[in-house]
Design a protein around this motif. Sequence first.
Motif, PDB file in Angstrom:
ATOM      1  N   ARG A  55      34.568  35.483  43.369  1.00 22.59           N
ATOM      2  CA  ARG A  55      33.124  36.078  43.473  1.00 22.59           C
ATOM      3  C   ARG A  55      33.032  37.080  44.555  1.00 22.59           C
ATOM      4  NH1 ARG A  55      28.790  31.162  44.096  1.00 22.59           N
ATOM      5  NH2 ARG A  55      27.636  32.986  44.220  1.00 22.59           N
TER       6      ARG A  55
ATOM      7  N   THR B 282      34.227  40.077  42.590  1.00 27.67           N
ATOM      8  CA  THR B 282      33.460  40.702  41.507  1.00 27.67           C
ATOM      9  C   THR B 282      32.042  41.167  42.107  1.00 27.67           C
ATOM     10  OG1 THR B 282      32.503  38.416  41.105  1.00 27.67           O
ATOM     11  CG2 THR B 282      34.381  39.361  39.724  1.00 27.67           C
TER      12      THR B 282
ATOM     13  N   ASP C  82      31.376  44.359  38.678  1.00 23.74           N
ATOM     14  CA  ASP C  82      31.712  44.283  37.236  1.00 23.74           C
ATOM     15  C   ASP C  82      32.919  43.134  37.074  1.00 23.74           C
ATOM     16  OD1 ASP C  82      32.471  44.324  34.692  1.00 23.74           O
ATOM     17  OD2 ASP C  82      33.185  46.337  34.668  1.00 23.74           O
ATOM     18  N   PRO C  83      32.536  41.708  36.762  1.00 28.21           N
ATOM     19  CA  PRO C  83      33.668  40.930  36.740  1.00 28.21           C
ATOM     20  C   PRO C  83      34.732  41.233  35.665  1.00 28.21           C
ATOM     21  CG  PRO C  83      31.522  39.909  36.439  1.00 28.21           C
ATOM     22  CD  PRO C  83      31.393  41.465  36.478  1.00 28.21           C
TER      23      PRO C  83
END
Length: 143
Positions: free
Chosen positions: A68, A71, A76-77
């Motif tokens: 996390r 991201t 943008d994951p």
Amino acid sequence: MARIAYADVEVGTELPGASFPVTRETLVRYAGASGDFNPIHWNERFAREVGLPDVIAHGMFTMAEAIRVVTDWVGDPGAVLEYGVRFTKPVVVPDDEKGALIEVSAKVAAKLDDEARTVRVDLSAHSAGQKVLGLARAVVRLA
């Protein structure tokens, strides 16, 4: 959220770190979502019988919390192209109101490909003063 530009990133750039609380309730919710109901994640007696100090967080949960930081930084994951870790110590989650805390930091360790705009980000994750993830690395495509 604006994506991070490759041209604006240097090796050594530190990402904003984060701390993620984990309680027994968090583990029960994760077990329900993931389908992983191994009793080491919710049954203190069982966890101790198999040699653990207490109930521990799911490895995939710990891994997910750590990424996390990346991201959130990149915005943008889908920009995470690769991600891998080695589990070094479990995150022990006491049965109290505080639970445990996973503390994550990260930095850009290498620029990999100028044309593809990819970088390697190295992550560090600790809980209760112990390193819980080793060789935690992500390859990320920047804008």
